[in-house]
Design a protein around this motif. Structure first.
Motif, PDB file in Angstrom:
ATOM      1  N   ALA A 173       0.731  -1.394  -0.230  1.00  0.00           N
ATOM      2  CA  ALA A 173       0.020   0.013  -0.091  1.00  0.00           C
ATOM      3  C   ALA A 173       0.933   0.533   0.045  1.00  0.00           C
ATOM      4  O   ALA A 173       0.246   1.826  -0.922  1.00  0.00           O
ATOM      5  CB  ALA A 173      -0.882  -0.243   1.305  1.00  0.00           C
ATOM      6  N   LEU A 174       2.273   1.013   0.646  1.00  0.00           N
ATOM      7  CA  LEU A 174       2.883   2.107   1.031  1.00  0.00           C
ATOM      8  C   LEU A 174       3.505   2.908  -0.615  1.00  0.00           C
ATOM      9  O   LEU A 174       3.291   3.853  -0.615  1.00  0.00           O
ATOM     10  CB  LEU A 174       4.080   2.062   1.138  1.00  0.00           C
ATOM     11  N   VAL A 175       3.879   1.446  -1.401  1.00  0.00           N
ATOM     12  CA  VAL A 175       4.619   2.034  -2.962  1.00  0.00           C
ATOM     13  C   VAL A 175       3.010   2.371  -3.892  1.00  0.00           C
ATOM     14  O   VAL A 175       3.043   3.120  -4.967  1.00  0.00           O
ATOM     15  CB  VAL A 175       5.075   0.291  -3.298  1.00  0.00           C
ATOM     16  N   ALA A 176       1.849   1.786  -3.636  1.00  0.00           N
ATOM     17  CA  ALA A 176       0.806   2.479  -4.823  1.00  0.00           C
ATOM     18  C   ALA A 176       0.557   3.574  -4.653  1.00  0.00           C
ATOM     19  O   ALA A 176       0.163   4.784  -4.853  1.00  0.00           O
ATOM     20  CB  ALA A 176      -0.180   1.551  -4.419  1.00  0.00           C
ATOM     21  N   ARG A 177       0.397   3.709  -2.874  1.00  0.00           N
ATOM     22  CA  ARG A 177      -0.423   4.896  -2.044  1.00  0.00           C
ATOM     23  C   ARG A 177       0.842   6.124  -1.307  1.00  0.00           C
ATOM     24  O   ARG A 177      -0.370   7.471  -1.918  1.00  0.00           O
ATOM     25  CB  ARG A 177      -1.494   4.880  -1.157  1.00  0.00           C
ATOM     26  N   LEU A 178       1.673   6.161  -0.730  1.00  0.00           N
ATOM     27  CA  LEU A 178       2.258   7.358  -0.604  1.00  0.00           C
ATOM     28  C   LEU A 178       2.996   7.826  -1.315  1.00  0.00           C
ATOM     29  O   LEU A 178       3.971   8.784  -1.669  1.00  0.00           O
ATOM     30  CB  LEU A 178       3.397   6.796   1.022  1.00  0.00           C
ATOM     31  N   LEU A 179       4.425   6.372  -2.257  1.00  0.00           N
ATOM     32  CA  LEU A 179       5.469   6.846  -3.010  1.00  0.00           C
ATOM     33  C   LEU A 179       4.768   7.826  -3.821  1.00  0.00           C
ATOM     34  O   LEU A 179       5.761   8.884  -4.336  1.00  0.00           O
ATOM     35  CB  LEU A 179       6.064   5.899  -3.707  1.00  0.00           C
ATOM     36  N   PRO A 180       3.795   8.242  -4.832  1.00  0.00           N
ATOM     37  CA  PRO A 180       3.794   8.415  -5.201  1.00  0.00           C
ATOM     38  C   PRO A 180       3.071  10.303  -5.182  1.00  0.00           C
ATOM     39  O   PRO A 180       3.633  10.818  -5.978  1.00  0.00           O
ATOM     40  CB  PRO A 180       2.472   8.205  -6.440  1.00  0.00           C
ATOM     41  N   LEU A 181       3.152  10.344  -3.926  1.00  0.00           N
ATOM     42  CA  LEU A 181       2.878  11.926  -2.743  1.00  0.00           C
ATOM     43  C   LEU A 181       4.124  12.839  -2.130  1.00  0.00           C
ATOM     44  O   LEU A 181       4.215  13.054  -1.930  1.00  0.00           O
ATOM     45  CB  LEU A 181       1.281  11.340  -1.969  1.00  0.00           C
ATOM     46  N   ALA A 182       5.050  11.265  -2.151  1.00  0.00           N
ATOM     47  CA  ALA A 182       6.428  11.587  -1.980  1.00  0.00           C
ATOM     48  C   ALA A 182       6.826  13.049  -2.891  1.00  0.00           C
ATOM     49  O   ALA A 182       7.667  12.638  -3.827  1.00  0.00           O
ATOM     50  CB  ALA A 182       7.002  10.361  -0.845  1.00  0.00           C
ATOM     51  N   THR A 183       7.797  14.163  -1.706  1.00  0.00           N
ATOM     52  CA  THR A 183       8.775  14.860  -2.266  1.00  0.00           C
ATOM     53  C   THR A 183      10.208  14.620  -2.615  1.00  0.00           C
ATOM     54  O   THR A 183      10.292  14.230  -3.526  1.00  0.00           O
ATOM     55  CB  THR A 183       8.597  16.153  -1.773  1.00  0.00           C
ATOM     56  N   VAL A 184      10.386  13.275  -1.658  1.00  0.00           N
ATOM     57  CA  VAL A 184      11.216  13.135  -1.821  1.00  0.00           C
ATOM     58  C   VAL A 184      11.395  11.153  -1.126  1.00  0.00           C
ATOM     59  O   VAL A 184      10.281  11.564   0.499  1.00  0.00           O
ATOM     60  CB  VAL A 184      12.994  13.249  -1.167  1.00  0.00           C
ATOM     61  N   VAL A 185      11.562  10.659  -0.961  1.00  0.00           N
ATOM     62  CA  VAL A 185      11.653   9.511  -0.094  1.00  0.00           C
ATOM     63  C   VAL A 185      13.293   8.877   0.535  1.00  0.00           C
ATOM     64  O   VAL A 185      14.073   9.087   0.035  1.00  0.00           O
ATOM     65  CB  VAL A 185      11.018   8.061  -0.677  1.00  0.00           C
ATOM     66  N   THR A 186      12.601   8.559   2.068  1.00  0.00           N
ATOM     67  CA  THR A 186      14.577   8.275   1.750  1.00  0.00           C
ATOM     68  C   THR A 186      14.884   6.905   3.088  1.00  0.00           C
ATOM     69  O   THR A 186      14.938   6.598   3.848  1.00  0.00           O
ATOM     70  CB  THR A 186      14.608   9.827   3.365  1.00  0.00           C
ATOM     71  N   PRO A 187      15.239   5.795   1.762  1.00  0.00           N
ATOM     72  CA  PRO A 187      15.351   4.416   2.514  1.00  0.00           C
ATOM     73  C   PRO A 187      16.921   4.075   2.651  1.00  0.00           C
ATOM     74  O   PRO A 187      17.517   5.007   1.831  1.00  0.00           O
ATOM     75  CB  PRO A 187      14.910   3.652   1.240  1.00  0.00           C
ATOM     76  N   ASN A 188      16.871   3.053   3.629  1.00  0.00           N
ATOM     77  CA  ASN A 188      18.258   3.291   3.652  1.00  0.00           C
ATOM     78  C   ASN A 188      18.293   1.677   2.769  1.00  0.00           C
ATOM     79  O   ASN A 188      17.309   1.079   2.416  1.00  0.00           O
ATOM     80  CB  ASN A 188      18.046   2.800   5.454  1.00  0.00           C
ATOM     81  N   SER A 189      19.719   0.911   2.639  1.00  0.00           N
ATOM     82  CA  SER A 189      20.008   0.345   2.102  1.00  0.00           C
ATOM     83  C   SER A 189      18.682  -1.190   1.598  1.00  0.00           C
ATOM     84  O   SER A 189      18.278  -1.785   0.841  1.00  0.00           O
ATOM     85  CB  SER A 189      20.953  -0.179   2.181  1.00  0.00           C
ATOM     86  N   PRO A 190      19.090  -1.456   3.188  1.00  0.00           N
ATOM     87  CA  PRO A 190      17.384  -2.991   3.256  1.00  0.00           C
ATOM     88  C   PRO A 190      16.054  -2.229   2.828  1.00  0.00           C
ATOM     89  O   PRO A 190      15.883  -3.301   1.929  1.00  0.00           O
ATOM     90  CB  PRO A 190      17.789  -3.081   5.146  1.00  0.00           C
ATOM     91  N   GLU A 191      15.880  -0.977   3.308  1.00  0.00           N
ATOM     92  CA  GLU A 191      14.104  -0.700   2.576  1.00  0.00           C
ATOM     93  C   GLU A 191      14.681  -0.732   1.098  1.00  0.00           C
ATOM     94  O   GLU A 191      13.318  -0.842   0.777  1.00  0.00           O
ATOM     95  CB  GLU A 191      13.600   0.619   3.675  1.00  0.00           C
ATOM     96  N   LEU A 192      15.183   0.083   0.681  1.00  0.00           N
ATOM     97  CA  LEU A 192      15.829   0.439  -0.360  1.00  0.00           C
ATOM     98  C   LEU A 192      15.305  -0.907  -1.822  1.00  0.00           C
ATOM     99  O   LEU A 192      14.782  -1.513  -3.009  1.00  0.00           O
ATOM    100  CB  LEU A 192      16.822   1.387  -0.769  1.00  0.00           C
ATOM    101  N   ALA A 193      15.995  -1.836  -0.954  1.00  0.00           N
ATOM    102  CA  ALA A 193      15.716  -3.472  -1.972  1.00  0.00           C
ATOM    103  C   ALA A 193      14.819  -4.240  -1.374  1.00  0.00           C
ATOM    104  O   ALA A 193      14.419  -4.025  -2.214  1.00  0.00           O
ATOM    105  CB  ALA A 193      16.876  -4.023  -0.721  1.00  0.00           C
ATOM    106  N   ALA A 194      14.049  -3.800  -0.436  1.00  0.00           N
ATOM    107  CA  ALA A 194      13.084  -4.375  -0.466  1.00  0.00           C
ATOM    108  C   ALA A 194      12.083  -3.912  -1.643  1.00  0.00           C
ATOM    109  O   ALA A 194      10.648  -3.970  -2.187  1.00  0.00           O
ATOM    110  CB  ALA A 194      12.497  -4.024   1.350  1.00  0.00           C
TER     111      ALA A 194
END
Length: 255
Positions: A118-139
């Motif tokens: 849901a985060l990928v589908a609903r919140l990512l498009p609203l974000a000015t910037v997303v700040t993942p660390n490496s494990p989060e980025l991989a996921a």
């Protein structure tokens, strides 16, 4: 600043770190608490989620009366909360920084699979910037991230999923230097710093994202906001008070 995140009873991360960060940087912090966690420097031992409608009501109460210049999203927890947050933010025209919190420093899971989708589908498009660390980025990107080149490629892939920019943090990758990549549709910028060997790094991701959102809300350009946010985190690590027997909190002081 409207902060949407979970509470950390130990005070080192989550809402508590967010409020301290925004206050130190001259902002005014408002909160919508998504979960109450039982944790200290040794780890998370309990999580109590706040109902999605209560999270949304907290957000509306702040937006309708006080107003919002920037938003920071941290721990969300459940898919219905992701949807509720996205619905409230959909018409808001302010910078939104999304810190996709998936794991606590001690390894506890803070985001279930349905919520991640849901985060990928609903919140990512609203974000000015997303700040993942490496494990989060991989996921989120669905690719392995084992070195700097992997991180840059995965950040470019994540950018295609809708955020305005990706700040891929390199603190989990090996090496004496930490390299964070800011990836935008206009190009890529590397930010480097020496690694500080310490166990007192609890809340660094929360602190960085809140500092970044605060800078954007205060009118800083994206790169300038990243520079100030990284400096604030570095100072916090260097001036950590040395509390707890595990991953200790940062020190919070005005820059």
């Amino acid at each position: 600043m409207l902060i949407i995140a979970g509470s950390d009873s130990g005070g080192g991360a989550g809402i508590q770190a967010d409020i301290k960060t925004v206050t130190c940087l001259g902002g005014y912090a408002m909160t919508a608490v998504t979960a109450i966690t039982v944790q200290n420097t040794l780890g998370v031992t309990g999580i109590h989620g706040i109902p999605a409608e209560v999270v949304a009501a907290q957000m509306r109460a702040c937006i309708d009366d006080i107003g919002v210049d920037a938003v920071k999203i941290g721990m969300i927890g459940a898919a219905d909360t992701v949807v509720a947050v996205a619905e409230v933010l959909a018409g808001l025209r302010v910078p939104i920084v999304l810190d996709p919190v998936m794991l606590a420093k001690g390894g506890a899971s803070l985001l279930d699979d349905d919520a991640a989708q849901a985060l990928v589908a609903r919140l990512l498009p609203l974000a000015t910037v997303v700040t993942p660390n490496s494990p989060e980025l991989a996921a989120l990107a669905g690719s392995a991230v084992e070195d700097e080149a992997d991180a840059l490629l995965a950040a470019q892939e994540l950018l295609l999923q809708g955020p305005g920019a990706v700040l891929a943090k390199g603190g989990h990758l090996p090496g004496d230097r930490i390299i964070d990549w800011l990836v935008t549709r206009g190009g890529n910028t590397a930010f480097t710093s020496d690694r500080i060997e310490t166990r007192h790094t609890h809340g660094t991701g929360c602190t960085l994202a809140s500092a970044l959102a605060c800078g954007l809300g205060q009118g800083l350009a994206l790169e300038a906001a990243v520079v100030r946010a990284r400096a604030f985190v570095a100072q916090g690590i260097a001036r950590a008070p040395g509390l707890g027997a595990g991953h200790g909190p940062l020190g919070f002081y005005p820059l």
